[in-house]
Scaffold this motif. Structure first.
Motif, PDB file in Angstrom:
ATOM      1  N   VAL A 356      -6.286  43.366 -13.796  1.00 27.61           N
ATOM      2  CA  VAL A 356      -5.210  44.154 -13.171  1.00 27.61           C
ATOM      3  C   VAL A 356      -3.889  43.895 -13.886  1.00 27.61           C
ATOM      4  N   GLN A 357      -3.639  42.628 -14.259  1.00 34.29           N
ATOM      5  CA  GLN A 357      -2.373  42.300 -14.911  1.00 34.29           C
ATOM      6  C   GLN A 357      -2.239  43.022 -16.248  1.00 34.29           C
ATOM      7  N   PHE A 358      -3.354  43.135 -16.981  1.00 30.19           N
ATOM      8  CA  PHE A 358      -3.306  43.831 -18.261  1.00 30.19           C
ATOM      9  C   PHE A 358      -3.013  45.321 -18.063  1.00 30.19           C
ATOM     10  N   ARG A 359      -3.666  45.926 -17.068  1.00 25.54           N
ATOM     11  CA  ARG A 359      -3.403  47.341 -16.775  1.00 25.54           C
ATOM     12  C   ARG A 359      -1.922  47.552 -16.457  1.00 25.54           C
ATOM     13  N   GLN A 360      -1.371  46.655 -15.639  1.00 23.76           N
ATOM     14  CA  GLN A 360       0.024  46.798 -15.249  1.00 23.76           C
ATOM     15  C   GLN A 360       0.953  46.625 -16.442  1.00 23.76           C
ATOM     16  N   ASP A 392      -7.052  49.677  -8.086  1.00 26.16           N
ATOM     17  CA  ASP A 392      -6.587  48.764  -7.029  1.00 26.16           C
ATOM     18  C   ASP A 392      -7.304  49.045  -5.710  1.00 26.16           C
ATOM     19  N   VAL A 393      -7.489  50.329  -5.399  1.00 29.08           N
ATOM     20  CA  VAL A 393      -8.165  50.700  -4.153  1.00 29.08           C
ATOM     21  C   VAL A 393      -9.590  50.149  -4.140  1.00 29.08           C
ATOM     22  N   LEU A 394     -10.300  50.310  -5.236  1.00 32.12           N
ATOM     23  CA  LEU A 394     -11.692  49.857  -5.300  1.00 32.12           C
ATOM     24  C   LEU A 394     -11.806  48.339  -5.250  1.00 32.12           C
ATOM     25  N   GLN A 395     -10.760  47.638  -5.701  1.00 30.38           N
ATOM     26  CA  GLN A 395     -10.779  46.182  -5.685  1.00 30.38           C
ATOM     27  C   GLN A 395     -10.117  45.605  -4.441  1.00 30.38           C
ATOM     28  N   GLY A 396      -9.717  46.492  -3.517  1.00 28.62           N
ATOM     29  CA  GLY A 396      -9.119  46.024  -2.274  1.00 28.62           C
ATOM     30  C   GLY A 396      -7.701  45.520  -2.412  1.00 28.62           C
ATOM     31  N   GLN A 397      -7.000  45.945  -3.465  1.00 27.64           N
ATOM     32  CA  GLN A 397      -5.622  45.508  -3.693  1.00 27.64           C
ATOM     33  C   GLN A 397      -4.648  46.445  -2.972  1.00 27.64           C
ATOM     34  N   ILE A 398      -3.413  45.964  -2.828  1.00 33.36           N
ATOM     35  CA  ILE A 398      -2.357  46.784  -2.230  1.00 33.36           C
ATOM     36  C   ILE A 398      -1.909  47.831  -3.243  1.00 33.36           C
ATOM     37  N   ILE A 399      -1.684  49.063  -2.785  1.00 37.52           N
ATOM     38  CA  ILE A 399      -1.264  50.144  -3.684  1.00 37.52           C
ATOM     39  C   ILE A 399       0.155  49.869  -4.172  1.00 37.52           C
TER      40      ILE A 399
END
Length: 996
Positions: A356-360, A392-399
């Motif tokens: 996720v950090q790399f995507r961001q 993020d949705v699929l990994q249960g993260q906050i949008i």
């Protein structure tokens, strides 16, 4: 018996039963260590802190009888303490990972220096000068250990360190910490100075290709004995713990790779060396297994290094280069291939392999580029953000908040792409129930957050939505939507065909209206309207969307059509066609306009001509966005139709002003100057301001660059533009009866307002000659002011009149703004036009922005000289430009640069150069610039100046510069010019690197 057990047995058997002739303190320390850690069947590693204690005791300074502090004495007590510290390290097999984690840099430095000393490495000897192959194995291994630690320490010091939260302040503790910090910094400074030597030592170790031995407790005991008792055993090839050649190569390759990777931040070529070392380490670990190594390697960190090197270095094997998503993304970002970048993110939404950090971080980089003025990246940012959000949705993260910001103004295109991302991010056949529920909740919440019910219907009628939500959930959601707006009812199933729709229920009218809004297929639009008119005759269906906009000049004609179905169909086809033009969807626009033309040809010649005009405008847009981008001339048929439009004399035809504007701009951009000058009908010139402006521009451009002929044609254009930039004076009588003058109202005598004129050029023109002509006109108009201090230079500026009868009538502030806007726009068309760059630089110079002015002066020279590898043309770097560069450098306190630039003038300005060199508060590199001076007089003055000031080092640099043979006054003129040109090139390149 194992090697460790043999070491323990040998150590304990060699231990004396009675204390040696030394103090009880020393004996007890050795006794405690050996008893506690070496005699047990499975001893725990001795605490590394014992090394600290032993070395602290051994390094305590002594105090003589006069209370003077003396260095630690080299007595038997201290030698035993150092030996005990070495034994602890030997018991840990000299594992640097363990030692570095527990010991500070000063302590480990002391320990390894003791190892070098006891291994018979002569003090003060440079390791790089020693032949490792000729040394005893343990001595070579000691040198290897020290240099490995030096490299590792340098690399470790480059990593950010989390600050430890300090406790209550204690003076003695703080002093001790400060001393240790200073000592560490001093050691690091020395290690960094010797880094190149350490690298050479380790590179040499890779060529040894033989096993080495590291000291054990037994070999250390043998070394501590009297010389006569050793019998040379420690010098043999079998003494100590054996380290195989491959294990040594593995560890040395890893350490060299780390230091090469760190140096790659300033020298990209070094990354190739790092890649080679890391991949060799990986091969050796795969061959021997990490468990066989005496020195552990962090395989996760190694994998990260390998991956980073694969991204940062180019590879001849495309397959290996594109093997990972990271390298693919890096390649896409570097080349600007953002379409493939979005594709990679979409594909990864299924595998979720990218962190996720790399995507961001990728999204942040795109946002930064977009904020720097690259508007084309806005759509890419949106698409990558959508991919990240679904991930993020699929990994249960906050949008993320960025998703909410981008969806403040949702549109059909945004919803379409988001639904595509959702569909491609989940495989419904293999996905778990938890994953399906997460996606369903996201789509449901998205519907609840949208206010536009048409967009809600797009989501609720999508196949993915229907499969993920149960019937009762969909009905509940639709009920909530109905409560928000009773006018439109939503169905729970998508519409599959017109013929499946019952003709009575109001919900079906809503479905058809929605389909009508979304469709761009003319035949489908016609069928939907037939269905709707068959259901009700009371509605006007051209009003159902506020996005359907038709110009008023057309609307009045269309709404006059008596047949309701025909009126709706013509209006909607035209509105959708105009919308497709606006969003550059020219294919659908052509289909819609063609259908509309076919329809109106049957009953309205007036609307037929309207559609022909709109299709002409569409063809202009299509050419400019397609073949015109590459410079391909438009077909002769299109040019003839443009001319035909301008000459058209059909009465009562509603005309849009933008078509005439585009036609005139089209002819100017493609240099149809002869037609505009000679063949445009006079009545059209008199009635249409854009045609008149185009004729004047064409006449002026046609005569360029001939100064005499163009002056006559340019005068008329000058007068028109002066009138556009004029202001009218208004008088107002106050309450006291006095009359006051109010200025700043645009004159109505011009053929158009200044803002309209400026927008016309910023939106429609891209031909360099037209832009250069109008730019030079406004620059001349700007320079005409009486209070102007710094003129702006421009090409063809001499063709314009040099004065204005009534200066007070011209709004010069508006002229200055127009010049800035025009040159900024021109540079977006061609950023390498040196004349436009000089204008931009002059503008910054006139507004006291000297650093920016230097940037553009240097850029102008760079683009016309292959980055100063060729001579800058004299019409670019005129004396005026050089003098302005000198003034910029002077006001920036770069006085050495001033002196060097004084040489660039046709006649060297010695007075300014000498005055600048006398300045001692200079912000440039000063004496490092002396190599760029070729004028011997300036160099002689520098020698005198430094001698007078007593600056011996700088005087020597000046003498060295003046002593170069190519500056000898007896040389041929060609040699002197070549020397000057070479120094000009190097100096300007150095300046460019400084200001770019």
């Amino acid at each position: 018996m194992s090697a460790e057990a043999a070491d323990r047995e040998a150590a304990t058997s060699s231990r004396p039963c009675t204390p040696p002739q030394t103090s009880w303190f020393e004996f007890l320390l050795e006794e405690a260590l050996l008893e506690q850690h070496l005699q047990k069947p499975s001893p725990d590693p001795p605490p590394v802190q014992l090394i600290v204690q032993f070395l602290e005791q051994a390094s305590k300074p002594s105090v003589n009888e006069q209370n003077q502090v003396q260095p630690p004495p080299d007595n038997k007590r201290n030698r035993i303490l150092k030996l005990l510290a070495l034994k602890v390290a030997a018991h840990l097999k000299w594992d640097l990972d363990v030692l570095e984690k527990s010991l500070s840099v000063p302590v480990l430095n002391m320990l390894l220096n003791e190892l070098l000393c006891i291994s018979k490495v002569p003090p003060g000897t440079k390791h790089v000068d020693v032949d490792l192959s000729s040394l005893p194995p343990t001595t070579a291994m000691a040198i290897l250990l020290y240099n490995r630690w030096a490299i590792r320490t340098i690399v470790q010091s480059s990593f950010p360190v989390k600050q430890v939260k300090p406790g209550p302040p204690q003076l003695n503790v703080m002093n001790q910490m400060q001393q240790e910090k200073e000592l560490t910094e001093n050691i690091l400074k020395v290690l960094k100075e010797q880094a190149a030597d350490s690298i050479l030592v380790l590179e040499g170790a890779l060529k040894l290709n033989k096993d080495l031995y590291v000291h054990t407790i037994r070999t250390l005991d043998l070394l501590a004995m009297e010389p006569g008792m050793v019998n040379g055993e420690t010098e043999s090839s079998t003494a100590g713990l054996k380290i195989s050649a491959e294990e040594i190569e593995c560890q040395v390759c890893y350490d060299l790779g780390a230091i090469y990777f760190q140096q790659g931040s300033t020298n990209a070529a070094v990354h190739e060396n790092a890649k080679e070392k890391f991949f060799r380490t990986k091969e050796l670990i795969a061959k021997n297994g990490s468990s066989s190594l005496h020195f552990t390697i962090d395989e996760e960190r190694l994998a990260g290094y390998c991956q980073a090197c694969g991204v940062l270095t180019s590879s001849s094997d495309d397959a290996s280069q594109q093997a990972t998503p990271y390298s693919q993304i890096h390649s896409c970002m570097k080349s600007g291939n953002y379409q493939d970048l979005v594709k990679i993110f979409l594909e990864d939404n299924l595998t979720l392999s990218l962190p996720v950090q790399f995507r961001q971080s990728v999204l942040r980089e795109l946002f930064q580029k977009a904020q720097q003025g690259n508007d084309a990246l806005d759509e890419v940012c949106f698409k990558v953000c959508m991919c990240n959000t679904v991930c993020d949705v699929l990994q249960g993260q906050i949008i993320d908040i960025q998703f909410c910001q981008l969806f403040l103004k949702p549109s059909k295109e945004k919803i379409d792409f988001l639904l595509e991302v959702c569909s491609r991010s989940i495989n419904l056949e293999n996905a778990s129930e938890a994953l399906k529920r997460k996606m369903a909740a996201f789509l449901k919440n998205l519907c609840l957050g949208l206010e536009d019910l048409q967009l809600v219907f797009m989501i609720s009628s999508h196949e993915l939505f229907i499969k993920l939500l149960k019937d009762d959930e969909r009905k509940l959601l639709i009920d909530q939507m109905r409560k928000r707006s009773p006018r439109i009812n939503l169905c729970t199933k998508p519409v599959t065909s017109f013929y499946d729709i019952p003709a009575s229920a109001s919900v079906n009218i809503g479905q058809l209206e929605h389909q009508l809004i979304l469709s761009v297929d003319p035949w489908r639009i016609r069928q939907i309207l037939i269905e709707l008119h068959g259901m009700t005759s009371e509605r006007q269906f051209w009003t159902i969307s506020n996005k359907w906009e038709v110009p008023n000049v057309y609307g009045n004609v269309i709404l006059g059509i008596k047949d309701n179905l025909t009126r709706d169909l013509v209006y909607i086809l035209m509105a959708k066609g105009l919308h497709c033009c606006a969003i550059k969807d020219f294919v659908h626009a052509k289909q819609l306009f063609a259908a509309c033309l076919e329809l109106v040809t049957e009953f309205s010649p007036k609307l037929r001509q309207v559609m022909l005009n709109e299709m002409l405008l569409l063809d202009i847009y299509t050419h400019e966005a397609g073949a015109g981008v590459s410079g391909e001339r438009p077909p002769s048929d299109l040019i003839s139709r443009v001319r035909g439009y301008l000459e058209m004399r059909v009465p009562d035809i509603p005309l849009r002003q933008v078509i005439a504007e585009e036609c005139v701009a089209f002819l100017l951009n493609w240099r149809e100057n002869e037609y505009l000058t000679m063949q445009v009908p006079l009545p059209l010139v008199q009635t249409n301001p854009y045609v008149k402006l185009g004729q004047l521009l064409a006449a002026t451009c046609k005569e360029l660059p001939g100064p005499k002929e163009s002056r006559r044609t340019a005068k008329d254009l000058w007068e028109v533009v002066v009138q556009i930039c004029s202001v009218s004076n208004q008088h107002k009588r106050g309450n006291d009866g006095r009359v006051s003058l109010i200025k700043h109202r645009e004159s109505t005598l011009g053929i158009m307002y200044r803002c309209v004129f400026l927008n016309y050029f910023l939106l429609f023109f891209y031909e360099p000659l037209v832009l250069t002509t109008i730019l030079s006109l406004f620059v001349k108009l700007h320079n005409v002011r009486e209070d102007i201090v710094n003129d702006i230079a421009a090409e063809h500026i001499s063709i314009w009149p040099s004065s204005i009868p009534n200066l007070q009538s011209v709004d010069f502030e508006a002229v200055a703004v127009t010049v800035k806007e025009l040159v900024s726009y021109a540079l977006t068309i061609n950023a390498n036009n040196h004349f436009w760059l000089i204008i931009q630089a002059d503008i910054y110079f006139a507004t006291n922005q000297y650093s920016a002015a230097l940037h553009y002066y240097l850029q102008a020279g760079a683009v016309c000289s292959d980055f100063f590898n060729k001579m800058v043309p004299p019409d670019v770097y005129t004396d005026q430009v050089i003098k302005r560069m000198i003034k910029c450098c002077s006001l920036l306190n770069c006085h050495t640069q001033v002196a060097i630039l004084c040489q660039f003038l046709r006649e060297v300005d010695y007075k300014t150069a000498f005055k600048a060199l006398q300045e001692q508060n200079s912000h440039d590199a000063m004496d490092s610039y002396y190599e760029y001076i070729w004028d011997v007089t300036i160099l002689e003055y520098l020698t005198y100046l430094h001698h007078k000031r007593g600056e011996t080092d700088k005087r020597q640099i000046a003498i060295k510069a003046i002593g170069q043979t190519e500056l000898n006054a007896s040389n041929p003129e060609e040699v002197l010019q070549l020397a000057a040109q070479r120094r000009k090139k190097k100096f300007l390149q150095a300046m460019a690197k400084l200001y770019f």
